[in-house]
Design an enzyme around this catalytic site. Structure first.
Site, PDB file in Angstrom:
ATOM      1  N   HIS A 169      -6.477 -33.347  44.885  1.00 24.77           N
ATOM      2  CA  HIS A 169      -7.839 -32.845  45.072  1.00 24.77           C
ATOM      3  C   HIS A 169      -8.850 -33.548  44.166  1.00 24.77           C
ATOM      4  O   HIS A 169     -10.002 -33.712  44.536  1.00 24.77           O
ATOM      5  CB  HIS A 169      -7.865 -31.336  44.801  1.00 24.77           C
ATOM      6  CG  HIS A 169      -9.161 -30.680  45.116  1.00 24.77           C
ATOM      7  ND1 HIS A 169      -9.637 -30.554  46.407  1.00 24.77           N
ATOM      8  CD2 HIS A 169     -10.097 -30.111  44.306  1.00 24.77           C
ATOM      9  CE1 HIS A 169     -10.801 -29.932  46.390  1.00 24.77           C
ATOM     10  NE2 HIS A 169     -11.108 -29.662  45.130  1.00 24.77           N
ATOM     11  N   ASP A 207      -3.670 -33.160  48.685  1.00 21.91           N
ATOM     12  CA  ASP A 207      -4.560 -32.122  48.155  1.00 21.91           C
ATOM     13  C   ASP A 207      -3.884 -30.755  48.276  1.00 21.91           C
ATOM     14  O   ASP A 207      -3.550 -30.309  49.371  1.00 21.91           O
ATOM     15  CB  ASP A 207      -5.882 -32.130  48.934  1.00 21.91           C
ATOM     16  CG  ASP A 207      -6.971 -31.304  48.250  1.00 21.91           C
ATOM     17  OD1 ASP A 207      -6.632 -30.373  47.499  1.00 21.91           O
ATOM     18  OD2 ASP A 207      -8.158 -31.590  48.488  1.00 21.91           O
ATOM     19  N   SER A 233     -15.523 -31.306  46.595  1.00 21.73           N
ATOM     20  CA  SER A 233     -15.092 -29.911  46.636  1.00 21.73           C
ATOM     21  C   SER A 233     -16.292 -28.999  46.945  1.00 21.73           C
ATOM     22  O   SER A 233     -16.919 -29.153  47.986  1.00 21.73           O
ATOM     23  CB  SER A 233     -14.418 -29.539  45.314  1.00 21.73           C
ATOM     24  OG  SER A 233     -13.690 -28.345  45.432  1.00 21.73           O
TER      25      SER A 233
END
Length: 346
Positions: free
Chosen positions: A313, A285, A147
């Site tokens: 995610h 995601d 991320s």
């Protein structure tokens, strides 16, 4: 009298035996956040990780580590927004002990310094990570980020390629993908309202990644994970309890990384990455759209892309064994392809 004394001793012994149980139950009821921190401490110990600090000037880095640098391939792991080094525990569990593993608390997170005037832009954080790398003497290491950490890993690879042998980016931020998730669309709507001054108090805007209540935390977990996490109420309270004091910082950090300078920083730097690249993304995601993987593949045709089905995610939480396997296979392939030389010609 002797019988009475024996009873007193037995009673005292029983109380002493029950005391840890009483303390645990009390802590779980009133300080569940403490129990979660204790659990992570126990898990680190079980995995052979030790928490250490490195000081550069007035800045202190906190990290957990296992293995000896120089004797084995070093892996540096960068967590995502509002997480910390412990988010990698499920993955480290499946990494062979032959690797030297370093999990860093990013600037402002957990045990690493948090300064009011610190530069928390992507470039600012990358510069701090570079300081940390050299404070430990890491060289030719493999960099892994997820991320926000994936964004940082990619930009680091672009700026400091000589430090690395390769890089793995997991659901990285910093891209402008062909499609957007509902979460990103909601952020755009917030930005429009701010630009139109429709909301005078920006701090009232709700950001899904910065929960301030149990229902909001549940919504965040459902957004980040493909399968719902049915956590006990006390555990949810503990997670929230540990996050709430840091929410003002998380909001400031979010403003920094979503500003124009940092928003698409990875995409702007893709053409500068010369080391071997691996991309791992959850097909489902709901935070950052999986189509971002195609952006990296187009810019870096030789990159290895793995899209995980039935995964959201939080790949490190949802598919830790698979992620560890992919990373190990990628590193093994680099060793075979380059005969132990981990660099790739630009």
């Amino acid at each position: 009298m002797e019988g009475g004394g024996a009873k007193v001793v037995m009673l005292t012994g029983s109380v002493l035996l029950l005391l840890p149980v009483i303390l645990f139950v009390t802590s779980f009821m009133f300080w569940p956040g403490l129990i979660i921190r204790m659990y992570n401490w126990f898990w680190r110990r079980r995995l052979g990780l030790s928490v250490r600090y490195s000081v550069v000037g007035s800045f202190r880095f906190c990290y957990s580590t296992r293995g000896t640098p120089g004797e084995a391939q070093s892996l540096l792991l960068l967590h995502g927004f509002s997480a910390n080094k412990d988010m990698w525990l499920p993955v480290v569990k499946f990494l062979p002990e032959q690797y030297h593993v370093v999990c860093l608390d990013l600037p402002g997170h957990d045990g690493t310094s948090r300064f009011q005037n610190e530069d928390y832009s992507i470039n600012g954080q990358v510069s701090r990570i570079h300081e940390f790398v050299h404070s430990l003497g890491l060289a030719q290491f493999h960099l892994i980020g997820t991320s926000m950490g994936g964004n940082l890993a990619g930009v680091y690879a672009a700026r400091f390629p000589k430090d690395l042998c390769s890089v793995t980016m997991v659901c990285p931020a910093g891209l402008e993908p062909p499609e957007d998730t509902d979460f990103v669309k909601s952020l755009r709507e917030i930005e429009v309202r701010r630009n139109q001054n429709l909301d005078q108090d920006q701090n009232k805007e709700s950001i899904a990644l910065i929960p301030s209540s149990i229902p909001q935390l549940q919504e965040m977990l459902e957004m980040c994970c493909y399968k719902p996490l049915n956590l006990p109420k006390q555990m949810m309270m503990g997670l929230l309890q540990n996050r709430l004091p840091h929410n003002p910082f998380y909001r400031h950090l979010f403003e920094c990384i979503s500003a124009e300078e940092s928003r698409y920083s990875l995409q702007k730097n893709l053409h500068r990455i010369s080391v071997p690249v691996q991309v791992v993304w959850g097909q489902q995601d709901r935070v950052l759209h999986v189509s971002g993987a195609s952006v990296i593949a187009a810019a870096l045709p030789h990159s290895q892309v793995a899209l995980l089905e039935n995964c959201g995610h939080s790949v490190a939480l949802e598919r830790p064994r698979k992620l560890a396997t992919l990373i190990c296979n990628f590193l093994s392939a680099q060793e075979v392809t380059h005969g132990g030389t981990h660099k790739k010609n630009s």
